[in-house]
Design an enzyme around this catalytic site. Structure first.
Site, PDB file in Angstrom:
ATOM      1  N   HIS A  99       0.906  -1.108   0.071  1.00 16.19           N
ATOM      2  CA  HIS A  99       0.060  -0.128   0.057  1.00 16.19           C
ATOM      3  C   HIS A  99       0.956   1.335   0.026  1.00 16.19           C
ATOM      4  O   HIS A  99       1.788   0.996   0.560  1.00 16.19           O
ATOM      5  CB  HIS A  99      -0.807   0.166   1.346  1.00 16.19           C
ATOM      6  CG  HIS A  99      -1.784  -0.933   1.689  1.00 16.19           C
ATOM      7  ND1 HIS A  99      -1.010  -2.046   2.230  1.00 16.19           N
ATOM      8  CD2 HIS A  99      -3.026  -1.386   1.645  1.00 16.19           C
ATOM      9  CE1 HIS A  99      -2.371  -3.087   2.611  1.00 16.19           C
ATOM     10  NE2 HIS A  99      -3.213  -2.448   2.133  1.00 16.19           N
ATOM     11  N   ASP A 102       2.520   1.985   3.340  1.00 16.27           N
ATOM     12  CA  ASP A 102       3.360   1.092   3.842  1.00 16.27           C
ATOM     13  C   ASP A 102       4.906   1.699   3.568  1.00 16.27           C
ATOM     14  O   ASP A 102       6.063   1.398   4.333  1.00 16.27           O
ATOM     15  CB  ASP A 102       3.473  -0.171   3.418  1.00 16.27           C
ATOM     16  CG  ASP A 102       2.006  -0.924   3.158  1.00 16.27           C
ATOM     17  OD1 ASP A 102       1.369  -0.549   4.284  1.00 16.27           O
ATOM     18  OD2 ASP A 102       1.630  -1.420   2.211  1.00 16.27           O
TER      19      ASP A 102
HETATM   20  C1  XUL Z   1      -7.290  -6.465   5.298  1.00 17.92           C
HETATM   21  C2  XUL Z   1      -6.472  -6.892   3.997  1.00 17.92           C
HETATM   22  C3  XUL Z   1      -5.617  -5.952   3.442  1.00 17.92           C
HETATM   23  C4  XUL Z   1      -5.796  -6.148   1.893  1.00 17.92           C
HETATM   24  C5  XUL Z   1      -4.846  -4.967   1.274  1.00 17.92           C
HETATM   25  O1  XUL Z   1      -7.832  -7.531   6.124  1.00 17.92           O
HETATM   26  O2  XUL Z   1      -6.377  -8.089   3.710  1.00 17.92           O
HETATM   27  O3  XUL Z   1      -4.259  -6.150   3.860  1.00 17.92           O
HETATM   28  O4  XUL Z   1      -5.191  -7.462   1.330  1.00 17.92           O
HETATM   29  O5  XUL Z   1      -5.350  -3.558   1.459  1.00 17.92           O
END
Ligand code: XUL
Ligand code: CO
Length: 433
Positions: A99, A102
């Protein structure tokens, strides 16, 4: 080079009988199973957020993990990327996922956050040019910052919708620039806490239009990867709009997107929805929307999303069997959306958790591939439906309800039930796991 993983060797395959914990016992990237290298079957990815950004908190206590790169500066973000690529190399990981939040510090304005993102994309691009690891997918974190409290595209405030659009656009650009093979949208806070303050119809329509805009933008910039929705039934919101694969499919059909968007299916989310992981994969395959998986395991008693590393190869074999039946991944892969426990403080814990997860998946894949090569399961399944191979049976589907009804009297039909043979098939399974 940082010294974070000092003394930890590159992990190599040594076979099931090796007692070296810094070795793969099942994951042998070059081993060919059913005509494909194991690395190409599994397409493992490391998740930036759990391994490099998570401080180890739980609802009762804060940070347990202390990492030299924690902090909101660009210099620390670059150190984090250095450590990340050192870990990818130790593991031989072919992919990673992130993300925006991150891997770049949040700025004081949107423009500053975007600039930080772009600088980090250039830095990660340089890293990719000297390492084999590639980007499986990028995504936007539209759930942690307080601005997303009431949702992103489903927020009652149109300014937040606009901010979400700007955020996803920046992240799609970042993913495209880094050669990402997919772009993922997990609903985050796209849901609601109480109907008392919620216009459910408007929120769903805004989410649908938002996704259409994402697809339009994908085509505009020539992004060839897949757009994936990640279903989850609750947590953080009480009710999430992307509950499970079936719900997502209905949503995609409503907004004309079922040929444009696929799913990223997570084990723990399937469990929270009251399904099995393999059910979600099989359903997505049947609906033509299977894309990728987030591999982890949920605790079956706790009822929340524990995101543990998988360690049960028998359970995962059923999931990999469904992936093989689907023909394997195209742009997708096996992303470890999994985190170490908050007491697992050592750098070695980060490495060995992935080694265990990769071995568990490899062992599961080997079982699934052997069962597939044996063919017995598919033969039994085909046999169970073989009545439908005749012209008379096919006519039932092309004809009317009355035609089918008339055939009962004309032929004097009185069907005799046949065994489903479940236990015999379970015994067949057990020969391969
Ligand atoms: C949350 C989750 C996230 C997604 C990406 O439960 O799985 O980490 O994979 O936003
Ligand atoms: Co996930």
């Amino acid at each position: 080079m940082t010294d974070f993983f000092k003394g930890i060797p590159t992990i190599k395959y040594e076979g099931p009988h090796s007692t070296n914990e810094y070795a793969f016992h099942h994951y042998n990237p070059d081993e060919v199973l059913n005509g494909k290298r194991m690395e190409d079957h599994l397409r493992f990815a490391v998740a930036y957020w759990h391994s490099f950004a998570w401080p180890g908190g739980d609802p009762f206590g804060g940070q347990t993990l202390q990492r030299p790169w924690f902090g909101e500066t660009m210099a620390l973000a670059r150190m984090k990327a250095d450590v990340a690529f050192e870990m990818f190399e130790i593991l031989g990981a072919p992919f990673y996922c992130f993300h925006d939040a991150d891997m770049r510090p949040e700025g004081a304005s949107f423009a500053e956050s975007k600039r930080n993102l772009e600088e980090m994309v250039d830095y990660l691009g340089e890293k990719q040019s000297t390492h084999k690891t590639r980007l499986l997918w990028g995504t936007a974190n539209m759930f942690s910052h307080r601005r997303w409290m009431s949702g992103a595209a489903t927020n009652p405030d149109p300014d937040v919708y606009a901010y979400a659009a700007a955020t996803v656009k920046a992240n799609m650009d970042a993913t495209h620039k880094l050669g990402g093979q997919n772009y993922v949208l997990w609903g985050g806070r796209e849901g609601y806490e109480t109907l008392l303050n919620t216009d459910l119809r408007a929120e769903r329509e805004h989410a649908g239009r938002f996704l259409q805009q994402v697809v339009e933008y994908k085509h505009k910039i020539g992004f060839k990867g897949s757009i994936l929705i990640e279903p989850k039934p609750q947590e953080p919101s009480k009710h999430q709009y992307d509950y499970d694969v079936a719900t997502v499919y209905g949503f995609l059909v409503q907004f004309g997107l079922e040929k444009e968007v696929q799913t990223n299916i997570e084990q723990g989310h399937a469990i929270l929805a009251g399904h099995s992981f393999e059910h979600e994969i099989a359903l997505a395959t049947a609906l033509g929307i299977f894309g990728s998986i987030d591999m982890n395991r949920n605790d079956y008693q706790s009822g929340w999303d524990t995101d543990q590393f998988p360690n049960n190869h028998v359970e995962k074999a059923v999931a990999f069997y469904e992936i093989l039946r689907a023909g394997g991944y195209t742009t997708g892969g096996t992303n470890f959306d999994a985190k170490i426990r908050r007491q697992s403080l050592d750098p070695a814990d980060l490495i060995l958790s992935h080694v265990g997860g990769m071995d568990t998946c490899a062992r599961a894949l080997k079982s699934a591939a052997a069962l597939m090569a044996d063919g017995g399961m598919e033969k039994a399944r085909a046999n169970r439906y073989s009545g439908w191979d005749t012209g008379n049976a096919k006519a039932l589907l092309t004809g009317s309800l009355e035609d089918a009804a008339a055939s009962v009297t004309a032929k004097g039909l009185n069907p005799e039930p046949r065994s489903g043979r479940q236990e015999r098939l379970e015994n067949l399974w057990n020969r391969f796991v």
